[in-house]
Design a protein around this motif. Structure first.
Motif, PDB file in Angstrom:
ATOM      1  N   ASN A  36       0.845  -1.171   0.063  1.00 29.13           N
ATOM      2  CA  ASN A  36      -0.113   0.061   0.072  1.00 29.13           C
ATOM      3  C   ASN A  36       0.798   1.231   0.104  1.00 29.13           C
ATOM      4  OD1 ASN A  36      -2.602   1.416   0.100  1.00 29.13           O
ATOM      5  ND2 ASN A  36      -2.442   1.689   2.448  1.00 29.13           N
ATOM      6  N   ASP A  37       0.402   2.297  -0.846  1.00 30.84           N
ATOM      7  CA  ASP A  37       1.081   3.673  -1.105  1.00 30.84           C
ATOM      8  C   ASP A  37       2.707   3.177  -1.284  1.00 30.84           C
ATOM      9  OD1 ASP A  37      -1.045   4.785  -0.163  1.00 30.84           O
ATOM     10  OD2 ASP A  37      -0.374   4.920   2.053  1.00 30.84           O
ATOM     11  N   SER A  38       2.829   2.256  -2.132  1.00 25.42           N
ATOM     12  CA  SER A  38       4.234   1.840  -2.790  1.00 25.42           C
ATOM     13  C   SER A  38       5.192   1.577  -1.986  1.00 25.42           C
ATOM     14  CB  SER A  38       4.710   3.489  -3.517  1.00 25.42           C
ATOM     15  OG  SER A  38       4.021   3.649  -4.631  1.00 25.42           O
ATOM     16  N   ASP A  39       4.493   0.813  -0.880  1.00 21.03           N
ATOM     17  CA  ASP A  39       5.359   0.139   0.056  1.00 21.03           C
ATOM     18  C   ASP A  39       4.856  -1.046   0.709  1.00 21.03           C
ATOM     19  OD1 ASP A  39       7.865  -0.146   1.652  1.00 21.03           O
ATOM     20  OD2 ASP A  39       7.482   1.371   2.927  1.00 21.03           O
ATOM     21  N   CYS A  40       5.658  -1.801   1.468  1.00 16.21           N
ATOM     22  CA  CYS A  40       5.185  -2.970   2.115  1.00 16.21           C
ATOM     23  C   CYS A  40       4.913  -2.531   3.642  1.00 16.21           C
ATOM     24  CB  CYS A  40       6.092  -4.149   2.338  1.00 16.21           C
ATOM     25  SG  CYS A  40       6.318  -4.843   0.505  1.00 16.21           S
ATOM     26  N   ASN A  41       3.780  -2.853   4.150  1.00 14.63           N
ATOM     27  CA  ASN A  41       3.459  -2.570   5.234  1.00 14.63           C
ATOM     28  C   ASN A  41       3.098  -3.924   6.491  1.00 14.63           C
ATOM     29  OD1 ASN A  41       2.755   0.539   5.052  1.00 14.63           O
ATOM     30  ND2 ASN A  41       1.932  -0.490   3.480  1.00 14.63           N
ATOM     31  N   GLN A  42       3.306  -3.880   7.412  1.00 14.16           N
ATOM     32  CA  GLN A  42       3.364  -4.924   8.231  1.00 14.16           C
ATOM     33  C   GLN A  42       1.853  -5.009   8.785  1.00 14.16           C
ATOM     34  OE1 GLN A  42       6.128  -5.116  11.926  1.00 14.16           O
ATOM     35  NE2 GLN A  42       4.608  -6.517  12.834  1.00 14.16           N
ATOM     36  N   GLY A  43       1.388  -6.329   8.666  1.00 13.54           N
ATOM     37  CA  GLY A  43       0.021  -6.300   9.029  1.00 13.54           C
ATOM     38  C   GLY A  43      -0.163  -7.629   9.724  1.00 13.54           C
ATOM     39  N   ARG A  44      -1.502  -7.844  10.007  1.00 14.52           N
ATOM     40  CA  ARG A  44      -2.248  -8.908  10.659  1.00 14.52           C
ATOM     41  C   ARG A  44      -3.000  -9.857   9.549  1.00 14.52           C
ATOM     42  NH1 ARG A  44      -6.466  -7.538  14.906  1.00 14.52           N
ATOM     43  NH2 ARG A  44      -6.106  -9.877  15.527  1.00 14.52           N
ATOM     44  N   THR A  45      -2.507 -11.196   9.720  1.00 23.52           N
ATOM     45  CA  THR A  45      -3.155 -11.913   8.743  1.00 23.52           C
ATOM     46  C   THR A  45      -4.155 -13.116   9.163  1.00 23.52           C
ATOM     47  OG1 THR A  45      -1.380 -13.672   9.082  1.00 23.52           O
ATOM     48  CG2 THR A  45      -0.815 -12.063   7.215  1.00 23.52           C
ATOM     49  N   PHE A  46      -5.283 -13.166   8.175  1.00 24.62           N
ATOM     50  CA  PHE A  46      -6.139 -14.339   8.614  1.00 24.62           C
ATOM     51  C   PHE A  46      -6.572 -15.221   7.255  1.00 24.62           C
ATOM     52  CE2 PHE A  46      -6.863 -10.525  11.002  1.00 24.62           C
ATOM     53  CZ  PHE A  46      -7.364 -10.908  12.344  1.00 24.62           C
ATOM     54  N   PRO A  47      -5.787 -16.242   7.390  1.00 24.78           N
ATOM     55  CA  PRO A  47      -6.079 -17.345   5.988  1.00 24.78           C
ATOM     56  C   PRO A  47      -7.181 -17.942   5.942  1.00 24.78           C
ATOM     57  CG  PRO A  47      -4.702 -18.326   7.639  1.00 24.78           C
ATOM     58  CD  PRO A  47      -5.022 -17.055   8.136  1.00 24.78           C
ATOM     59  N   GLY A  48      -7.678 -18.477   5.118  1.00 20.57           N
ATOM     60  CA  GLY A  48      -8.985 -19.183   4.699  1.00 20.57           C
ATOM     61  C   GLY A  48      -8.961 -19.724   3.592  1.00 20.57           C
ATOM     62  N   ILE A  49      -9.961 -20.904   2.959  1.00 20.30           N
ATOM     63  CA  ILE A  49      -9.740 -21.697   1.998  1.00 20.30           C
ATOM     64  C   ILE A  49     -11.339 -21.249   1.105  1.00 20.30           C
ATOM     65  CG2 ILE A  49     -10.183 -23.565   0.709  1.00 20.30           C
ATOM     66  CD1 ILE A  49      -8.083 -24.715   2.875  1.00 20.30           C
ATOM     67  N   ILE A  50     -11.364 -20.579   0.095  1.00 20.36           N
ATOM     68  CA  ILE A  50     -12.722 -20.499  -0.893  1.00 20.36           C
ATOM     69  C   ILE A  50     -12.830 -21.516  -1.870  1.00 20.36           C
ATOM     70  CG2 ILE A  50     -13.779 -18.961  -2.396  1.00 20.36           C
ATOM     71  CD1 ILE A  50     -12.495 -16.632  -1.084  1.00 20.36           C
ATOM     72  N   THR A  51     -13.778 -22.357  -1.891  1.00 17.40           N
ATOM     73  CA  THR A  51     -13.869 -23.403  -2.929  1.00 17.40           C
ATOM     74  C   THR A  51     -15.235 -22.992  -3.680  1.00 17.40           C
ATOM     75  OG1 THR A  51     -13.480 -24.911  -0.900  1.00 17.40           O
ATOM     76  CG2 THR A  51     -14.801 -25.735  -2.912  1.00 17.40           C
ATOM     77  N   LEU A  52     -15.105 -23.079  -5.121  1.00 20.82           N
ATOM     78  CA  LEU A  52     -15.951 -22.850  -5.954  1.00 20.82           C
ATOM     79  C   LEU A  52     -15.775 -23.737  -7.380  1.00 20.82           C
ATOM     80  CD1 LEU A  52     -14.660 -19.677  -7.913  1.00 20.82           C
ATOM     81  CD2 LEU A  52     -13.233 -20.986  -6.268  1.00 20.82           C
TER      82      LEU A  52
END
Length: 340
Positions: A36-52
């Motif tokens: 974001n804003d041309s840079d990498c920002n530290q964040g909080r991650t929430f993984p999941g699986i989308i099935t379609l």
């Protein structure tokens, strides 16, 4: 950030890299960061699986039109779920798996499972339950399904009571380490080596590597690797064909030994019987020889007595009357005539 062009040297900045699709591109940062804003920002991650259900052709090629359509379908769906949340940063597809469904020759549609992570700013207070609920509601509108994943599995953290959405602060799993301080536990630790009877395995179907024991070794309760027990081998000591082969050989040897012992017993039994008959014959011949030497005959077969039976003669009892010696003679009772 999505660009309507393919990657160039000036497309992405900071520690991000550019990923080219068919006609578009986007910037992606290391695990745990969002662009974001041309840079990498530290964040909080929430993984999941989308099935379609999706067209399967071309999904193994990121530069294909079909993969590009799938990519932006997933990313836009998650973006719509958090359109009103200013702390939402980026959705990143980590991997996908395809499963061919029962179909006719005219169709090439199948089931696709997409592992995706939703990244929020470090200051976000959103919870795993809130993220899962928002994405599920949006996915159901499109006929998709969504299942949350444990953030600890994505970040390589130990599954404890702490929040693994901040993968930079948690304790790494045994055998994993951080490649640099502010990163996920995404590489094998330095003690995962041959000297410790371990090896680092990177499975394409898994997001993180795994430190495993070498073949013919198994993990102990202390986390060390020791030699497999007798009869077991292979990865995790799951192969027991050596044990089965050993048991079969022992059974065969036992049967052979039992057969040999049986033959020996049978041979000795027959020999003992034969010797008994020979001894009986020798004893009989010896007794016959003794009888002949002593003057006695062979014992009668009916009585089996050693001595012969003698029939005694009983003398007649004679009366006092004198018998006429001539009474029994067949002479004429008359006197003979004179011959003179």
């Amino acid at each position: 950030m999505v660009l309507d062009e393919t990657c160039t040297e000036e497309t992405c900045h900071g520690s991000s890299i550019c990923v080219s699709l068919s006609t578009k591109s986007f910037c992606v940062c290391p695990e745990g960061y969002y662009y974001n804003d041309s840079d990498c920002n530290q964040g909080r991650t929430f993984p999941g699986i989308i099935t379609l259900l999706w067209e399967l052709s071309g999904l193994d090629d990121k530069t294909s039109v079909n993969y590009q359509n799938l990519h932006f379908t997933i990313v836009d769906l998650i973006g719509s779920a958090f359109a009103n949340d200013p702390t939402f940063g980026q959705a990143v597809i980590l991997s996908l798996q395809t499963f061919e469904a029962a179909r006719s020759e005219m169709r090439s549609e199948g089931q696709v499972s997409v592992t995706v992570t939703s990244i929020f700013s470090k200051s976000s207070t959103i919870t795993l339950e809130e993220v899962s609920k928002a994405i599920k509601n949006e996915a159901e509108k499109e006929g998709f399904s969504y299942e949350e994943e444990n953030p600890c599995e994505l970040s390589g953290c130990k599954n404890t009571s702490e929040d693994c959405s901040d993968g930079f602060q948690c304790e790494c799993k045994t055998g994993l380490a951080r490649p640099y301080p502010l990163s996920f536990c995404s590489v094998c630790s330095s003690d995962c080596n041959k000297k410790a009877n371990k090896q680092c395995i990177k499975d394409p179907d898994n997001l993180l590597p795994e430190c495993q024991c070498l073949p013919d070794y198994t993990t102990t309760k202390e986390g060390t690797c020791q030699k497999c027990a007798f009869g077991y081998s292979g990865v995790g000591c799951k192969d027991n064909y050596i044990l089965i082969f050993t048991v079969v050989c022992v059974i065969i040897v036992a049967l052979l030994v039992a057969s040999v012992i049986g033959l020996i017993v049978l041979f000795r039994s027959n020999r003992r019987k034969k010797n008994g008959e020979e001894d009986s014959l020798i004893s009989r011949d010896f007794n016959d020889m003794r009888l002949e030497t002593t003057g006695f005959g062979k014992p009668a077969s009916s009585t089996g007595s050693l001595f012969p039976k003698v029939k005694p003669r009983i003398p007649r009892i004679q009366s006092n009357e004198k018998s006429n010696p001539y009474a029994d003679l067949n002479f004429p009772r008359s006197m003979p005539a004179r011959d003179y």
